[in-house]
Write a protein that holds these residues in place. Structure first.
Motif, mmCIF file in Angstrom:
data_model
loop_
_atom_site.group_PDB
_atom_site.id
_atom_site.type_symbol
_atom_site.label_atom_id
_atom_site.label_comp_id
_atom_site.label_asym_id
_atom_site.label_seq_id
_atom_site.Cartn_x
_atom_site.Cartn_y
_atom_site.Cartn_z
ATOM 1 N N ASP A 78 0.811 -1.220 0.000
ATOM 2 C CA ASP A 78 0.000 0.000 0.000
ATOM 3 C C ASP A 78 0.843 1.268 0.000
ATOM 4 O O ASP A 78 0.498 2.261 -0.648
ATOM 5 N N THR A 81 2.303 2.362 -3.734
ATOM 6 C CA THR A 81 1.468 2.533 -4.924
ATOM 7 C C THR A 81 1.677 3.922 -5.525
ATOM 8 O O THR A 81 2.171 4.839 -4.869
ATOM 9 N N GLU A 83 -0.812 5.732 -6.405
ATOM 10 C CA GLU A 83 -2.022 6.466 -6.025
ATOM 11 C C GLU A 83 -2.796 6.977 -7.247
ATOM 12 O O GLU A 83 -3.519 7.953 -7.174
ATOM 13 N N PRO A 136 -1.939 -6.135 1.091
ATOM 14 C CA PRO A 136 -2.489 -4.836 0.679
ATOM 15 C C PRO A 136 -3.991 -4.782 0.952
ATOM 16 O O PRO A 136 -4.682 -5.796 0.881
ATOM 17 N N GLU A 137 -4.482 -3.627 1.251
ATOM 18 C CA GLU A 137 -5.898 -3.479 1.542
ATOM 19 C C GLU A 137 -6.723 -3.750 0.283
ATOM 20 O O GLU A 137 -6.386 -3.303 -0.815
ATOM 21 N N GLN A 139 -9.493 -3.326 -2.457
ATOM 22 C CA GLN A 139 -10.178 -2.169 -3.023
ATOM 23 C C GLN A 139 -11.653 -2.516 -3.244
ATOM 24 O O GLN A 139 -11.989 -3.627 -3.635
#
Length: 587
Positions: A78, A81, A83, A136-137, A139
């Motif tokens: 995360d 990235t 973004e 990673p979170e 999405q």
């Protein structure tokens, strides 16, 4: 002595004592690497295809198990990235090398490749473990459309809203279910054929997602969905919902799909319905159903496989029991059937065997020598203790039916104790299959499929024929009950409507793009009506109700007679691939 030189010398001395693999890991992890977002880019294809790169990310889902996809999914941490919501932060690493488990940071060197739309790393040179790392979170995926999919390719996603199962055709074959935000209706069910109908059909195809099983094997055992495996009692139906879907957004075999990290939750929405009750008012009940190639071998328990239908004696017995149950439960007086073996009328014929199974009060209409040359035909069966066959049966054997097709069948019936009679006509028009389609019968991309011209000619011939058939003074109307292989707004239905025939199911239950509760067929995730009960203008006021009975089209194909799953009972579910149509007529 210069201190920096001394530090370098010390490092060289330490490294000299380490194995070569540890030297590589110590010097590589955390070093500059190509961001995965640069590999993915903003377009459908990678701008770095063919380049050798080194990436570093977190292994999110491992598909290197037996029967898996021979690789794993790697996603940028995360904090690393770009973004940019237009670029994906993950890709698939195609390899048999065993390094790494989910939640482990890896450094991978390989070549970028576009494999049928999926961005991959192939020809893997090295995989180095960089230690544990948080996943990673996920999405949130809120839109089911290609633009939203591409920017999240191979990433962890979570779908907040429940999705609807719209197709289970490949459930037993590949472990797949097709999902959409809501049920999808065939556009030509509610609008005229043409460019808009074709565009709406294309949009339907784009706004869907597959729930996969994380494996690439055929005929997975057990069948993965619902969780715990599919059986005749633990099952799903199209129209049911799935929620809490979390996993990797994957593109494989030409479709976007979720490779789940955990089983989602299935909720029964489209429950299995009971047969429609008969009204209290004196009436006759007519039921029409496509039997999905009812062939009985030699009629003595052998002769399988046949040219169509059941491949084995066991499969035939399974089909036979379910069909008998489906045909008996609504308690009809007249049965108008299609896809019945065209094998004569002696005691070993398919129609005779089916009639005997329904009980001693049943008889069938015979038209020897007029049934055409197709392997299947239409048929009429009736309760002779309730209705009487009036006059001689007729078949349309000229025009489009002189050398091809399945000649429509007509027989007049009257209820016992009543002077009035109706004509029941059973057609079965050419399918939408493109096999043998040439000239005007090719698909014109207006939503009607192939052989639309032939079906239109057949409908016109049917109307002309019905106008010429003799009618007695007791005649109160004509009912066309059968499989027209045409959705409600297509040309054959328009022809019949102009001739004064009304689809009684649509009269009571009209369809729109948003709602279509009564339908007879599902094809590639869209539902609509191919089978009809069409009443002449004089008969319409006598119709008490008309409906479909959703016992087949929503059920997984895996529950059908050809699959013959262990433990299945003689229930009506998936006795065919078409739902029957039931109509009650007052006398």
């Amino acid at each position: 002595m210069n201190s920096s030189i001394g530090n370098v010398g010390a490092l060289i001395f330490i490294l000299a004592l380490l194995p070569a693999s540890q030297i590589l890991a110590a010097t590589s992890c955390g070093s500059p690497a190509t961001p995965i977002s640069e590999i993915q880019g903003r377009a459908d294809s990678s701008p770095l295809a063919g380049h050798r790169v080194t990436v570093e990310g977190v292994l999110t889902l491992d598909a290197r198990m037996r029967g898996g996809f021979t690789g794993f999914y790697l996603q940028q941490a995360d904090a690393e990235t770009d973004e940019n919501p237009e670029t994906s932060e993950a890709l698939f690493v195609y390899t048999r090398k065993k390094t790494g488990t989910p939640g482990e940071r890896l450094r991978v060197t390989g070549t970028v490749k576009e494999f049928h739309g999926l961005t991959e790393l192939v020809n893997i040179k090295t995989i180095q473990s960089c230690g544990p790392a948080g996943l990673p979170e996920a999405q949130f995926l809120s839109l089911l459309q290609p633009g939203a999919f591409e920017s999240l390719e191979s990433m962890r996603v979570h779908i907040a809203q429940p999705l609807t199962i719209i197709d289970s055709w490949n459930l037993a074959r590949y472990g797949e279910l097709t999902l959409a935000v809501s049920d999808q209706v065939v556009p030509t069910e509610y609008q005229e054929p043409g460019p808009k109908a074709a565009a709406d059909a294309a949009r339907n195809q784009q706004q869907r997602l597959l729930l996969d099983d994380g494996r690439g094997v055929r005929q997975p055992t057990p069948i993965p969905w619902p969780p715990g495996g599919l059986t005749s009692t633990s099952t799903i139906r199209s129209g049911d919902s799935v929620h809490d879907i979390a996993g990797i957004l994957d593109y494989r075999f030409g479709a976007w799909r979720i490779q789940p990290e955990r089983p989602p939750i299935f909720s029964t929405v489209n429950t299995r319905p009971s047969a429609p009750p008969r009204p209290d008012t004196p009436h006759i009940r007519v039921m029409t159903m496509n039997l999905e190639n009812y062939f009985n071998g030699d009629g003595e328990g052998n002769g399988f496989p046949t040219t169509r239908g059941a491949p084995t004696t066991k499969a035939y017995k399974f089909q036979h029991k379910r069909l008998v149950e489906a045909l008996q439960q609504p308690d009809p007086d007249i049965l108008a059937v299609t896809e019945l073996e065209n094998d004569g009328y002696n005691e070993t014929s398919a129609i005779a065997q089916l009639t005997r199974a329904l009980g001693p009060d049943w008889s069938f209409i015979a038209t020897p020598g007029a049934d055409g040359n197709d392997q299947i035909r239409t048929g009429l069966l009736y309760r002779h203790d309730r209705v009487i066959a009036v006059g001689q049966p007729e078949r349309l054997t000229n025009g489009p039916f002189s050398k091809q097709g399945r000649p429509p069948l007509m027989q007049a019936f009257r209820p016992r104790g009543q002077p009035s009679s109706i004509q029941v006509v059973v057609p079965h028009l050419k399918s939408k299959s493109c096999r043998g389609a040439t000239g005007k019968n090719q698909d014109t991309n207006d939503g009607q499929g192939c052989h639309a011209h032939r079906r239109s000619e057949a409908a016109q011939a049917l109307v002309q024929w019905l106008g010429q058939l003799p009618k007695t003074s007791a005649h109160v109307g004509t009912l066309i009950a059968g499989d027209l292989n045409s959705y409600y707004k297509e040309a054959p239905l328009h022809t019949l409507k102009l001739a004064g025939f009304t689809s009684m199911v649509h009269h009571f239950h009209p369809c729109s793009a948003q709602q279509c509760d009564h339908y007879t067929f599902r094809y590639k995730g869209e539902k609509g009506t191919l089978d009809y009960a069409l009443a002449s203008s004089s008969l319409v006021p006598r119709v008490l109700n008309a409906s479909t009975w959703a016992i087949n089209a929503d059920e997984p194909r895996a529950l059908g007679y050809k699959a013959n799953l262990p433990g299945t009972a003689a229930l009506p579910w998936r006795s065919s691939d078409h739902n029957p149509v039931i109509i009650d007529i007052r006398f």
